[in-house]
Design a protein around this motif. Structure first.
Motif, mmCIF file in Angstrom:
data_model
loop_
_atom_site.group_PDB
_atom_site.id
_atom_site.type_symbol
_atom_site.label_atom_id
_atom_site.label_comp_id
_atom_site.label_asym_id
_atom_site.label_seq_id
_atom_site.Cartn_x
_atom_site.Cartn_y
_atom_site.Cartn_z
ATOM 1 N N SER A 293 -3.341 25.166 -12.214
ATOM 2 C CA SER A 293 -2.849 25.919 -13.370
ATOM 3 C C SER A 293 -3.513 25.477 -14.665
ATOM 4 C CB SER A 293 -1.334 25.740 -13.497
ATOM 5 O OG SER A 293 -1.004 24.361 -13.658
ATOM 6 N N THR A 294 -4.127 24.305 -14.670
ATOM 7 C CA THR A 294 -4.761 23.798 -15.896
ATOM 8 C C THR A 294 -6.265 24.007 -15.919
ATOM 9 O OG1 THR A 294 -4.959 21.595 -14.913
ATOM 10 C CG2 THR A 294 -2.973 22.058 -16.212
ATOM 11 N N ARG A 344 -10.537 21.875 -18.417
ATOM 12 C CA ARG A 344 -9.123 21.806 -18.765
ATOM 13 C C ARG A 344 -8.815 22.867 -19.799
ATOM 14 N NH1 ARG A 344 -8.478 15.247 -19.670
ATOM 15 N NH2 ARG A 344 -9.042 14.606 -17.532
#
Length: 346
Positions: A293-294, A344
């Motif tokens: 998810s990052t 990220r």
């Protein structure tokens, strides 16, 4: 080209100020003039008002000539109303500042502002007039200056947008060509080795080369047109095939559903460029792709990065894309430890 409301209706705003022509008109009637002279003076004032309005409405392209005509008409009233003709200078100054093209407007506006000083030469002109004329002319000049600055800023924004678009196309073309040509090179080498050993598989590789070339051509056309959108799911299907042709094993952790939908296009670009670099430079045997998810992590067990060579166009373009999205690109590895590319994202 569509005109703005100001350009269409500015003559109406200008027309409102013609109410102050009542002062020279009244002075014409109060002056000791013959009926002929009075009629001529009133006719000149009417012509002055008409030219003034037409200059804002339909003669915009001839603004300098209009200003000269207004100056001539203003001087033509001097025999009738004398020094009171200086009351026409606000119209000269306003029209000059708002309508006369560069670089002439600076000179015509300055002359319009200086003309009222003529009333100081033996005249009996009211002093409060100077509290009105110069502020009006100065206000119109300020509008012109700020308008020009805004136009310059708009041109600068357009140039920056054009530069950014060119850089985007350059990055996209680099990524598409780099990935596609690398895949074509690997497939061609594989096909050449299989021609004698396995003709059927070699034929299949040649068919794959044709399909890859057609796809690359379509992507280049779409990229130049600004329409191409990389798909993360499509890249995840293609990456193992490209790496397998180069003799590299692939392990994928996570799924497309694990990633943020807002960033999937960006992650697709990063994955494509990372795999292209692995095939070209790493001499790796294994590649791991981790989705979360990052962001995204691509790790290989190759020779690592050469710090002496610095970042090439691919890595620089990748970093620019990630930074523009508010994320961070981390590159690590060296020697025989392989390379780790981590993205990220917020």
């Amino acid at each position: 080209m569509t005109q703005s409301p100001w350009e269409r209706w500015t003559w109406v705003v200008a027309g409102v100020w013609l109410v102050f022509l009542a002062y020279p008109v009244v002075e014409t009637f109060q002056a000791d003039l013959s009926w002929v002279a009075r009629g001529l003076t009133l006719g000149v004032l009417a012509a002055f008002a008409a030219v003034y309005l037409l200059g804002f409405a339909v003669w915009r392209r001839h603004a300098l000539r209009v200003w000269l005509a207004l100056l001539a008409l203003g001087l033509a009233t001097v025999p009738g109303i004398g020094i009171e003709a200086v009351g026409l200078t606000p119209y000269l100054g306003a029209f000059s500042a708002l309508m006369v093209p560069a670089p002439w407007w600076r000179w015509t506006t300055a002359l319009s502002a200086v003309l009222p000083l003529v009333s100081l030469v033996g005249g009996d002109f009211p002093a409060f007039f100077f509290l009105m004329v110069w502020p009006i002319i100065g206000f119109c000049a300020a509008i012109r200056v700020f308008g020009d600055l805004d136009a310059q800023a708009e041109r600068a924004r357009a140039e920056l947008a054009l530069t950014a678009e060119r850089e985007r196309v350059a990055r996209d073309v680099h990524d598409v060509l780099g990935h596609s040509l690398t895949a074509l090179s690997i497939k061609a080498e594989l096909a050449s080795r299989l021609v004698d050993l396995d003709p059927d598989r070699a034929r299949a590789e040649l068919d794959s080369i044709q399909e890859t070339a057609r796809q690359a051509l379509a992507e280049i056309r779409a990229t130049v047109g600004g329409l191409r959108v990389a798909g993360l799911d499509a890249e995840l299907r293609t990456v193992p095939e490209v790496l397998a042709d180069a003799g590299i094993e692939t392990r994928v952790s996570g799924e497309v559903a694990d990633t943020d939908p807002r960033h999937r296009t960006l992650l697709a670009w990063v994955l494509r460029e990372s795999v292209t670099n692995v095939v070209r430079h790493s001499r790796a045997s294994h590649v791991a792709v981790e989705l979360s998810s990052t962001g995204l992590v691509v790790t290989d067990d190759g020779t690592g990065m050469d710090a002496a060579t610095g970042e090439g166009n691919g890595l620089r373009g990748m970093r620019e894309r990630v930074t523009a999205a508010g994320g961070t690109l981390l590159l690590s590895g060296g020697g025989a430890s392989g390379t780790r590319v981590e993205v990220r994202l917020p």
